[in-house]
Design a protein around this motif. Structure first.
Motif: not given
Ligand SMILES: Cc1cc2nc3c(=O)[nH]c(=O)nc-3n(C[C@H](O)[C@H](O)[C@H](O)COP(=O)(O)OP(=O)(O)OC[C@H]3O[C@@H](n4cnc5c(N)ncnc54)[C@H](O)[C@@H]3O)c2cc1C
Length: 460
Positions: A67-71, A73-82, A413-415
């Motif tokens: 779960l946390m690896n996935r979260s 991953d998603l946080l990193e995607e959002m960090a890149v996009a923003s 975890a929320s992502a």
């Protein structure tokens, strides 16, 4: 009474509710999503967090690491996009001990976490031919190792972490970990969710109507009038009020709450380097008191606890960029389940106890015991389940879902938990770890036996 319709009503605008709304509206294109809360978004628990994240979760199986690896991953995607608007770093979590036995246990837990997918464990025991220990940069998250470095080599310990107690015999530096601005993350998702059509209604969910075993309408006490919304779906994201909102559905959610407090002080002597990682002292300890202090402490309501063996887990991280000299310190030494009362109760001496406890790990901080900088104190509740895993999924009433019990890891975890909640709501394929967080898992006797055997004392 105003009456209207929605596809889904989300109850609670902390990180759980906002991330669910973001997933449904931005990622799934769902129209007519309502997010409701009597308070401004992100102001009850979600802005009290230490805002740290980690993929380092020892057990009892690989679900939390997945779960946390996935979260992350998603946080990193959002960090890149923003353009990293929420200032994600990757300084790591540094667990330290002065106890050789605990160092062995750390190594064993590290091997286990690694086998669950948290990345390799690199042991630095001294001597030629060992792996290199790379220190983490203060900012950014790219190009850093994952897994963890277990440092047993005394020279390496003293040269790379000179501010730690000379009693320290081992540190485990977990690397896919760090912190970010949770408030910025929440606001980023809220802005995008609003732009995608999410409506935020200021008001408290007071009544939920069901018909034929299905959610049919939700009443929100909202000034100047009660708003009644006909909706086939309702998501409970009420944080510490999870139980109360569950009760509106006639469902008893299996959660309880602990009070967790956090102090912020100015480290005006510059004891902790501004590029330090998040640091946790892993050993239980006895605080040092002189005779006069001992007499005074004995009279306090929690005097017995403060004079006896105090639990492990006092932790710190630096706060703020630029010229900031602030330190956050937390020590969850009162962990009995409590009622969720607001404003939260704060013992007068909490800040001093934190500084005394942290001085065991970073001895130069003891300078502040005599002349305590003025502390800022806040905190909130870790609302959690018996297995300290989130509740994400459908409830026994058709159309009702829960996304909560995010304990001490809701920001990190929320992502992924919101992605999972959205997959349940929209009927998409679920990830492998879904069953581990499904609200019905406690009906499985074998699972309950497994978690009862598991010692989660390593969790913050
Ligand atoms: C001291 C401390 C340190 C922490 N450190 C970390 C950390 O380092 N990393 C991390 O990831 N997590 C951390 N956490 C945990 C994290 O803050 C929580 O898991 C997370 O904020 C929970 O989010 P939530 O949305 O479930 O709850 P909340 O943020 O509490 O939001 C719930 C919302 O529901 C609303 N609500 C309740 N009842 C109703 C109703 N009837 N109708 C409408 N709305 C309602 C409330 O008003 C509230 O706004 C920490 C928590 C604390 C207290």
């Amino acid at each position: 009474m105003g009456t209207r319709t929605a596809e889904v009503v989300i109850c609670g605008a902390g990180i759980a509710g906002i991330s669910t709304a973001w997933q449904l509206a931005v990622k799934h294109g769902m129209k007519n999503v309502v997010l409701t809360d009597p308070w401004p978004p992100m102001t009850l628990t979600s802005d009290k967090s230490t805002e740290a994240y980690r993929n380092w979760w020892p057990g009892p199986d690989d679900a939390m690491v997945g779960l946390m690896n996935r979260s992350i991953d998603l946080l990193e995607e959002m960090a890149v996009a923003s353009d990293n608007r929420f200032l994600m770093n990757r300084r790591g979590y540094l667990y330290a001990t002065a106890d050789p036995k605990r160092a062995e246990a750390m190594q064993a837990a590290g091997v286990l976490a690694s086998s669950y997918g948290a990345g390799p464990l690199r042991v630095h025991a001294g001597g030629a031919g060992g792996p290199d220990y790379l220190t983490a940069p203060a900012d950014g998250w790219k190009g850093q190792p994952d897994g963890a470095d277990l440092i047993l080599d005394e020279d390496l310990l003293r040269t790379s972490l000179p501010y730690l107690s000379p009693e320290t015999v081992a540190v485990l530096h977990a690397r896919r970990c760090g912190w970010f601005s949770g408030q910025q993350l929440g606001m980023l998702m809220l802005e995008e969710a609003r732009a995608a059509g999410v409506e935020v209604i200021e008001g408290r969910v007071e009544w939920i109507e069901t018909s034929g075993g299905k959610v049919s309408s939700i009443q929100i006490g909202s000034r100047p009038e009660v708003v009644s919304i006909s909706a086939p779906r309702f998501v409970v994201t009420a944080g510490p009020m999870l139980k109360g909102v569950g009760a509106l559905l006639g469902i008893e959610l299996p959660v309880f709450s602990e009070l967790h407090l956090k102090i912020s002080i100015e480290d005006h002597l510059g004891v902790v380097p501004r590029d330090a990682p998040f640091m946790i002292w892993e050993d239980p300890q006895h605080l040092h008191w002189n005779d006069e202090e001992r007499e005074f402490v004995a009279e306090l309501a929690d005097g017995g606890l403060l004079l006896g063996e105090m639990p492990s887990g006092v932790h710190t991280r630096i706060e703020g960029g630029g010229g900031s000299r602030y330190l956050l310190i937390l020590w969850p030494y009162h962990l009995d389940p409590v009622a969720e009362n607001f404003p939260i109760p704060i013992p007068d001496h909490y800040a001093e106890i934190c500084v005394r406890g942290l001085s065991t790990m970073i001895p130069s901080l003891s300078e502040y015991v005599e002349r305590m900088p003025k502390p800022w104190i806040d905190g909130g509740y870790y609302t959690k389940t018996q297995d300290n895993r989130p509740l994400v999924g459908p409830l026994p009433i058709e159309g009702a879902f829960v996304h909560g019990a995010l304990s001490g890891y809701g920001l990190m975890a929320s992502a992924a938990t919101s992605e999972l909640a959205a997959a349940h709501i929209t009927g998409e394929t679920l990830p492998e770890y879904a069953a581990a967080f499904h609200p019905n898992r406690f009906e499985d006797g074998e699972y309950v036996a497994k978690i009862e055997e598991w010692d989660d004392s390593t969790q913050l």
